[in-house]
Design a protein around this motif. Sequence first.
Motif, PDB file in Angstrom:
ATOM      1  N   ARG A 135      47.475  34.537  39.915  1.00 35.84           N
ATOM      2  CA  ARG A 135      48.292  35.035  41.036  1.00 35.84           C
ATOM      3  C   ARG A 135      49.679  35.430  40.559  1.00 35.84           C
ATOM      4  NH1 ARG A 135      46.361  32.128  46.406  1.00 35.84           N
ATOM      5  NH2 ARG A 135      48.196  33.106  47.255  1.00 35.84           N
ATOM      6  N   ARG A 136      50.280  34.547  39.770  1.00 36.93           N
ATOM      7  CA  ARG A 136      51.639  34.804  39.287  1.00 36.93           C
ATOM      8  C   ARG A 136      51.692  36.035  38.387  1.00 36.93           C
ATOM      9  NH1 ARG A 136      52.329  29.615  38.290  1.00 36.93           N
ATOM     10  NH2 ARG A 136      51.633  29.902  36.149  1.00 36.93           N
ATOM     11  N   SER A 137      50.775  36.090  37.415  1.00 37.50           N
ATOM     12  CA  SER A 137      50.896  37.117  36.377  1.00 37.50           C
ATOM     13  C   SER A 137      50.241  38.442  36.744  1.00 37.50           C
ATOM     14  CB  SER A 137      50.273  36.633  35.079  1.00 37.50           C
ATOM     15  OG  SER A 137      50.845  35.427  34.697  1.00 37.50           O
ATOM     16  N   TYR A 138      49.176  38.394  37.553  1.00 37.17           N
ATOM     17  CA  TYR A 138      48.411  39.629  37.771  1.00 37.17           C
ATOM     18  C   TYR A 138      48.379  40.086  39.223  1.00 37.17           C
ATOM     19  CZ  TYR A 138      46.965  38.880  33.017  1.00 37.17           C
ATOM     20  OH  TYR A 138      46.972  38.692  31.656  1.00 37.17           O
ATOM     21  N   SER A 187      44.190  43.237  41.922  1.00 38.74           N
ATOM     22  CA  SER A 187      43.919  42.924  43.322  1.00 38.74           C
ATOM     23  C   SER A 187      42.763  43.787  43.842  1.00 38.74           C
ATOM     24  CB  SER A 187      45.237  43.120  44.070  1.00 38.74           C
ATOM     25  OG  SER A 187      45.045  43.620  45.294  1.00 38.74           O
ATOM     26  N   LEU A 188      42.818  45.049  43.499  1.00 38.45           N
ATOM     27  CA  LEU A 188      41.764  45.999  43.875  1.00 38.45           C
ATOM     28  C   LEU A 188      40.416  45.589  43.278  1.00 38.45           C
ATOM     29  CD1 LEU A 188      41.898  48.908  45.138  1.00 38.45           C
ATOM     30  CD2 LEU A 188      42.064  49.750  42.803  1.00 38.45           C
ATOM     31  N   ALA A 189      40.438  45.256  41.994  1.00 44.36           N
ATOM     32  CA  ALA A 189      39.200  44.927  41.289  1.00 44.36           C
ATOM     33  C   ALA A 189      38.580  43.649  41.847  1.00 44.36           C
ATOM     34  CB  ALA A 189      39.492  44.775  39.801  1.00 44.36           C
ATOM     35  N   LEU A 190      39.420  42.648  42.155  1.00 42.79           N
ATOM     36  CA  LEU A 190      38.880  41.374  42.655  1.00 42.79           C
ATOM     37  C   LEU A 190      38.319  41.524  44.063  1.00 42.79           C
ATOM     38  CD1 LEU A 190      41.587  38.937  41.234  1.00 42.79           C
ATOM     39  CD2 LEU A 190      39.172  39.048  40.560  1.00 42.79           C
ATOM     40  N   GLY A 200      43.110  42.200  32.631  1.00 47.77           N
ATOM     41  CA  GLY A 200      43.966  41.849  31.500  1.00 47.77           C
ATOM     42  C   GLY A 200      45.079  42.855  31.343  1.00 47.77           C
ATOM     43  N   ALA A 201      46.103  42.454  30.602  1.00 56.69           N
ATOM     44  CA  ALA A 201      47.269  43.319  30.400  1.00 56.69           C
ATOM     45  C   ALA A 201      46.920  44.442  29.411  1.00 56.69           C
ATOM     46  CB  ALA A 201      48.427  42.479  29.856  1.00 56.69           C
ATOM     47  N   ASN A 202      47.859  45.361  29.217  1.00 55.00           N
ATOM     48  CA  ASN A 202      47.690  46.429  28.219  1.00 55.00           C
ATOM     49  C   ASN A 202      47.378  45.824  26.868  1.00 55.00           C
ATOM     50  OD1 ASN A 202      50.205  48.090  29.896  1.00 55.00           O
ATOM     51  ND2 ASN A 202      48.265  49.055  29.463  1.00 55.00           N
ATOM     52  N   GLY A 203      46.361  46.377  26.223  1.00 54.00           N
ATOM     53  CA  GLY A 203      46.060  45.954  24.854  1.00 54.00           C
ATOM     54  C   GLY A 203      45.255  44.667  24.762  1.00 54.00           C
ATOM     55  N   ALA A 204      44.817  44.116  25.892  1.00 49.68           N
ATOM     56  CA  ALA A 204      44.068  42.849  25.868  1.00 49.68           C
ATOM     57  C   ALA A 204      42.686  43.005  25.254  1.00 49.68           C
ATOM     58  CB  ALA A 204      43.943  42.288  27.284  1.00 49.68           C
ATOM     59  N   GLY A 205      42.160  44.240  25.307  1.00 47.62           N
ATOM     60  CA  GLY A 205      40.826  44.476  24.733  1.00 47.62           C
ATOM     61  C   GLY A 205      39.778  44.885  25.758  1.00 47.62           C
ATOM     62  N   LYS A 206      40.221  45.275  26.940  1.00 41.98           N
ATOM     63  CA  LYS A 206      39.279  45.606  28.022  1.00 41.98           C
ATOM     64  C   LYS A 206      38.436  46.836  27.668  1.00 41.98           C
ATOM     65  CE  LYS A 206      42.604  46.198  31.039  1.00 41.98           C
ATOM     66  NZ  LYS A 206      43.750  46.055  30.086  1.00 41.98           N
ATOM     67  N   THR A 207      39.134  47.911  27.274  1.00 44.98           N
ATOM     68  CA  THR A 207      38.417  49.143  26.906  1.00 44.98           C
ATOM     69  C   THR A 207      37.494  48.877  25.727  1.00 44.98           C
ATOM     70  OG1 THR A 207      40.134  50.585  27.756  1.00 44.98           O
ATOM     71  CG2 THR A 207      38.777  51.490  25.985  1.00 44.98           C
TER      72      THR A 207
END
Length: 238
Positions: free
Chosen positions: A232-235, A199-202, A38-45
């Motif tokens: 693919r487009r966004s991440y 890409s690394l994570a997937l 997810g992007a910055n601030g999405a809530g991952k942390t």
Amino acid sequence: MTAALMQTQNLRAFYGNTRVLHGIDFVLQPGGITTILGANGAGKTTALRAISGMVRTEGAIRFEGARIDGRKTEDVARRGIAHVPNGRGTIMQLTVHENLKLGAYTRSDKRGVAQDFELVFGYFPRLKERQGQQAGTLSGGEQQMLAISRALMMRPKLLLLDEPSFGLAPLVVQEIFSIMRSINKQQGVSMLLVEQNASLALDLADHAYLLETGNVVVSGTSRDIQQNPSVRRSYLGY
Ligand code: ATP
């Protein structure tokens, strides 16, 4: 289908009165590697902090079938969930050896702890060479290795990893991710990995969840997510 190692149901998380996760259902299989993208601030942390009991939550979190929501961070750790926070959480003034010893503070089996020093030194030989060195003087990559090793000293069933690639050179990241893969395969430690580098994570993970502003918008196997056109487009940038 085996029983889930961890499962959240309608998980919500709050900072004060502000809700930042809006009802998330994660399922983690034993022995698997799952990534949260997810992007910055999405809530991952926040998702990792919610599992570790570091933020106020509503909804259910089950680990090995038992409810852990609302538990203290230390209780969650004792059940077998080790958290490697963003920023690494090593104690800079202490040596490599002292940091590792702290990682094993919940354990009383001295022989097992001694074996696990050798185990982590096997995965990260550079830490063995630097046992007496202050953690604050290690390179960024070595500090990340120490943070992962310290978590492994708890002999966890599940490792929560918050952006292990952060601020590191690509070659060092490759090295650390390859060792994480070996630890997962050889020790059976499950992992929940938060990464900006999709890409690394997937490549490492078998399953993935994509978060946007506190909601899961896509989830599935890493292979499916890698082929999802909007991901693919966004991440992934292709
Ligand atoms: P990043 O990749 O930038 O670290 P993230 O996906 O990990 O982002 P979080 O750090 O979980 O996102 O933040 C989710 C939301 O919660 C953001 O809107 C953020 O501003 C907010 N937030 C995070 N920490 C706090 C805090 N301590 N107090 C108040 N709001 C917070």
